[in-house]
Design an enzyme around this catalytic site. Sequence first.
Site, mmCIF file in Angstrom:
data_model
loop_
_atom_site.group_PDB
_atom_site.id
_atom_site.type_symbol
_atom_site.label_atom_id
_atom_site.label_comp_id
_atom_site.label_asym_id
_atom_site.label_seq_id
_atom_site.Cartn_x
_atom_site.Cartn_y
_atom_site.Cartn_z
ATOM 1 N N HIS A 1 48.518 39.967 50.555
ATOM 2 C CA HIS A 1 49.317 40.425 49.418
ATOM 3 C C HIS A 1 48.494 40.856 48.218
ATOM 4 O O HIS A 1 49.047 41.352 47.237
ATOM 5 C CB HIS A 1 50.387 39.387 49.042
ATOM 6 C CG HIS A 1 49.907 38.151 48.375
ATOM 7 N ND1 HIS A 1 50.173 37.872 47.066
ATOM 8 C CD2 HIS A 1 49.201 37.097 48.834
ATOM 9 C CE1 HIS A 1 49.657 36.694 46.747
ATOM 10 N NE2 HIS A 1 49.058 36.207 47.806
ATOM 11 N N CYS B 1 48.551 30.622 39.939
ATOM 12 C CA CYS B 1 48.700 29.237 40.392
ATOM 13 C C CYS B 1 48.594 28.251 39.241
ATOM 14 O O CYS B 1 49.383 27.336 39.125
ATOM 15 C CB CYS B 1 47.642 28.910 41.435
ATOM 16 S SG CYS B 1 47.827 29.947 42.872
HETATM 17 N N1 PLP Z 1 41.789 32.561 46.699
HETATM 18 C C1 PLP Z 1 41.857 33.336 45.609
HETATM 19 C C2 PLP Z 1 40.597 33.721 44.897
HETATM 20 C C3 PLP Z 1 43.092 33.750 45.119
HETATM 21 O O1 PLP Z 1 43.153 34.504 44.007
HETATM 22 C C4 PLP Z 1 44.263 33.348 45.807
HETATM 23 C C5 PLP Z 1 45.589 33.717 45.308
HETATM 24 O O2 PLP Z 1 45.797 33.976 44.133
HETATM 25 C C6 PLP Z 1 44.134 32.571 46.969
HETATM 26 C C7 PLP Z 1 42.871 32.198 47.377
HETATM 27 C C8 PLP Z 1 45.325 32.132 47.744
HETATM 28 O O3 PLP Z 1 45.857 33.175 48.515
HETATM 29 P P1 PLP Z 1 47.368 33.095 48.994
HETATM 30 O O4 PLP Z 1 48.218 33.426 47.832
HETATM 31 O O5 PLP Z 1 47.467 34.139 50.083
HETATM 32 O O6 PLP Z 1 47.585 31.730 49.511
#
Ligand code: PLP
Length: 395
Positions: free
Chosen positions: A204, A336
């Site tokens: 995504h 997040c």
């Molecule tokens: N790692 C990084 C650097 C991210 O920016 C994100 C999501 O923002 C993730 C991992 C996690 O990915 P996902 O949203 O597909 O779980």
Amino acid sequence: MQVYLDNSATTRPYDEVIDLMAENMRSNFGNPSSLHSLGFSAEKSLKKARMQLAGLMKVDEHDVYFNSCGSEANNTAIFGAVNARKKEGNKIITSKIEHPCVLEPMKSLERQGYNVVYLDVDEKGLISLSQLENELDENTILISIMAANNEIGTVQPIAEIGRLKTEFNKKRNKRLFFHTDAVQALAKLEIPVNDVDLMTVSAHKIHAPKGVGALYIKEGISVQPFILGGGQEKGFRSGTENMPGIVGFGKAAEIASVNMKSRVANMLELRSFLIEGIKSNIKDIKINGADESNFDFVAGSCLPSILNISFLGTRAEVLLHTLEQSEIYVSTGSACSSHKKQKSHVLTAIGAKDKGIESAIRFSLSEFNTQEQIEFVVEKLTQAVAKMRKLGSFR
Ligand code: PLP
């Protein structure tokens, strides 16, 4: 005019991706494990998507394992590698500015008795290779360092970290693994994968749907699977494949592979345009992270897509909602951490002061943004900051 500048949180899927996914659900809905022709057709689509993604990642397609998201891939890489290697040591090296889906597994491993070293970063967000080298010892089983940071865009020296790991393994006859979270770097950088053993990507963030990710596991690297069951993905990740998501991921990867350099150059130009616009209209700002003028396509010091700026004397959340009234969508940090309402661990690690952290806005661009949009953003932002400062909403 709607201006979406939150592309590090998620991106708008390409129209071609949406069309292909709908077509997949309508007429190619078989289970790739089925033995009849519909199953065979689904299996062909799965294979094609794997090749498309591997092409963008510059890895062998046989080493790409689809799963549900970047978070799953990071959890699998970390727990899977550590579980497979636990007899050989208990030390893991990571950095202070990793995504929570790396840091939380690390904390969990610490609770299990592992020794996790969190490398410092400098004011740009860069780790120190000499600190890393000094930390490598007989007990070290895993290094996990992100390719590019999601809040400030800093790109880490992945090729050098990989080389250090390979030299260390040769000298000491060890099999220390190197994992990198390349969720933000994919499609924006040519990630130097030569000495990388495990690499996380997510659909995504590259104009494909949410809920699909992949983990690259270099041939010969042993990692314990996380989800056991029907043995899909060569037994490494059971569960019927999310076929619409996977074909969408493949298509987006194929699109991203074409003209990557010129797409990235355009994004970088817009980013500079945004910086210049902000600098010439708004005083008392601070750019958080890597230097905008120092981008190199292979090993850049910043992503072309991310710009994190503190507007001192304002509060980011208020600024975000003020911009939203003009249909401008930005973020106050990573998507997040905004749920948890915690002070950004990334800005804290680069030494930002509270006033800088509380007034930090992350602008994240995509190829869909235009110069006209950026001009509009600078205009609205200038007004919003001036108004907030006048009202003294923060002081
Ligand atoms: N790692 C990084 C650097 C991210 O920016 C994100 C999501 O923002 C993730 C991992 C996690 O990915 P996902 O949203 O597909 O779980």
